[in-house]
Design an enzyme around this catalytic site. Structure first.
Site, PDB file in Angstrom:
ATOM      1  N   CYS A   1       0.605  -1.214  -0.610  1.00 19.30           N
ATOM      2  CA  CYS A   1       0.169   0.114   0.321  1.00 19.30           C
ATOM      3  C   CYS A   1       0.794   1.448   0.214  1.00 19.30           C
ATOM      4  CB  CYS A   1      -1.001   0.145   1.433  1.00 19.30           C
ATOM      5  SG  CYS A   1       0.373   0.250   3.150  1.00 19.30           S
ATOM      6  N   ASN A   2       1.967   1.044  -0.189  1.00 24.63           N
ATOM      7  CA  ASN A   2       3.048   2.264  -0.221  1.00 24.63           C
ATOM      8  C   ASN A   2       2.966   3.846  -0.699  1.00 24.63           C
ATOM      9  OD1 ASN A   2       4.065  -0.156   0.344  1.00 24.63           O
ATOM     10  ND2 ASN A   2       5.543   1.295   1.511  1.00 24.63           N
TER      11      ASN A   2
END
Length: 390
Positions: A87-88
Site C-alpha cells: 500500500c506504500n
C-alpha cells in the site's frame, strides 16, 4: 467443500488466520472451509511468523522472496486467492505515487495468479487511499484488470470496510475487493456491520484488559523512554497528542511544518484506537491511556485482534512492523465467512457497496468494449460477461 487458498504479500498471517476460522455448513450438511495451500512474502522474519502460526506442519509452503522473482508455474493449484498488495504508494500518508511508485504495479502479480489458476474466488486488500491515487485512475484500472482476469473473468464487489463497525477495537478502514468467478452461480453481498453506531464500538480498555495480558506473554516487551518523554506523556490526556495545549512549554516539541495527529497520541479507553501502523519512530508508537508509555507489540496485536498465543518472530522493530501491516484476523473472518455463506447458499444480512453504481458504470463500459472487440474477432464470449459488478 475445502477451498485451498494461496496468498501473495501474506504478511505474518492475519488474513489466513481469519480465513481459517469460519466453519459454514449448508442444509445438505456440506461443510465449507478455507485451507492454507501456499503463501509468499518478501520478508524472511514475516515468513517465519507465518510458518510458526499458520503452517507449522508445512513450512515449505511459505516462500520468502521478492514476488517479482516468484515462479508461479511451480505453485500448487488453488481454489481461493488473497493478496494485500503493498500500500506504500497508495496510502494517504506519503506521496501517493500510485502506479508511478515502486510498489504500485505489484498488484499485477496477483492478476498473474488469477490468470494461471482461475480460483473460484479471491480477496484483494489495500488502504483507503487507493481510491484517489493517480486521480482515481489507479483504482479503476486495478478493478478492470481484476475483472478481466482468468479464463472466465470475475464479478467484483469492492467496498471500504470500517472495521470498528464489525467489532474491532480499532478505527481501521480498508478497501477490500471480493471477486467471484463468473461461471459460479452465486452473488456475494457485503456483510452488514454488527457494530454500526459509535455507542456499540469496542473501546481499547476492553480489548487490552478483558482479559488482562499475562506479563510473560510473547512480544510484550516495554519500551524504554527518556524522562522528558515520560513527563510529557503524563500531561497528555487520553485521546490527545503532542500538540495538546496543556503540555508545559518546556516539554513541547519544536516542530516546523505539518503536525501529524498521531505524534505521541494516547489511545482513549472508551473508543476504538486510531489505526495501528508499522511505524514507531518519532513518537508514533501509539501510547497507553493510563500509563505514560508506548504500547507493547502484544498490546498492539490485541488491537489488531490477534490471540495472545500468536507469536511474532524477529527483532522488536520487525515485530512492530509485522503487527501494523497485518490484516486484522477478525476483519478477515467476517468477510471470508460471508464468502463461504455465499457459496453454501446461506443468506445473511448485507449492505450495498460504497461504490455501487459509480464503479459499476465504469466496469460495464469496460465489458461493452470487450464484447465489441470479441465480436470483431468472431469470438463468442457471452458466458464470460454474465456477471455485473455489485
Amino acid at each position: 467443500m475445502i477451498f485451498r487458498k494461496g496468498e501473495l504479500f501474506c504478511g505474518p498471517g492475519g488474513l489466513s488466520l481469519g480465513a481459517s476460522m469460519p466453519r459454514v455448513i449448508n442444509e445438505q450438511g456440506e461443510e465449507f472451509i478455507v485451507k492454507h495451500e501456499w503463501a509468499n512474502d518478501i520478508d524472511e522474519s514475516t515468513c517465519e511468523t507465518f510458518r510458526l502460526n499458520i503452517a507449522p506442519d508445512n513450512p515449505d509452503s511459505v516462500i520468502a522472496g521478492d514476488v517479482r522473482e516468484l515462479d508461479i508455474e511451480t505453485l500448487s493449484p488453488i481454489d481461493a486467492f488473497s493478496f494485500g498488495f503493498p500500500c506504500n504508494d497508495f496510502s494517504n500518508v506519503g506521496e501517493k505515487k500510485g502506479f508511478k511508485g515502486e510498489y504500485g504495479p505489484l498488484y499485477t502479480y496477483g492478476v498473474k495468479v488469477l490468470n494461471k489458476f482461475n480460483p473460484l474466488w479471491f480477496l484483494a486488500e489495500n488502504v483507503g487511499g487507493l481510491e484517489s491515487a493517480n486521480d482515481g485512475e489507479a483504482f479503476l484500472q486495478i478493478l478492470k484488470d481484476l475483472q478481466n482476469a482468468g479464463d472466465y473473468g470475475y464479478t467484483l464487489t469492492p467496498h471500504l470496510y470500517k472495521f470498528e463497525e464489525y467489532g474491532l477495537p480499532q478505527a481501521r478502514h480498508r478497501i477490500i475487493i471480493v471477486g467471484i468467478r463468473n461461471d459460479q452461480n452465486v452473488s456475494f453481498k457485503i456483510p452488514k456491520p454488527t457494530h454500526p453506531s459509535p455507542t456499540m464500538w469496542k473501546g481499547t480498555r476492553e480489548a487490552l484488559e478483558n482479559p488482562p495480558i499475562p506479563m510473560d506473554a510473547p512480544n510484550h516487551e516495554f519500551t524504554r523512554h527518556q524522562g522528558k518523554v515520560v513527563e510529557m506523556l503524563s500531561h497528555i490526556p487520553p485521546g490527545e497528542n503532542a500538540w495538546y495545549e496543556g503540555i508545559p512549554e518546556h516539554l513541547r516539541l519544536n516542530v516546523k511544518g505539518a503536525r501529524l495527529s498521531n505524534i505521541y497520541k494516547r489511545i482513549h479507553p472508551d473508543y476504538p484506537s486510531y489505526t495501528v501502523t508499522g511505524s514507531g519512530g518519532g513518537g508514533t508508537h501509539m501510547y497507553h491511556y493510563d500509563e505514560p508509555r508506548a504500547l507493547t507489540s502484544r498490546e498492539r496485536a490485541r488491537l489488531q485482534t490477534f490471540p495472545d498465543d500468536f507469536v511474532f518472530v524477529g527483532g522488536k522493530e520487525s515485530v512492530r512492523k509485522q503487527v501494523g501491516m497485518a490484516v486484522p484476523p477478525l476483519g478477515a473472518q467476517v468477510i471470508v465467512e460471508a464468502v463461504l455463506k455465499t457459496f453454501a447458499g446461506i443468506p445473511y444480512d448485507s449492505i450495498d457497496s460504497k461504490w455501487k453504481g459509480i464503479v459499476e458504470n465504469v466496469l460495464e463500459k469496460n465489458i461493452k468494449k470487450r464484447k465489441e472487440k470479441a465480436q470483431g474477432k468472431q469470438l463468442t464470449l457471452d458466458k464470460e460477461f454474465q456477471g455485473v459488478t455489485e
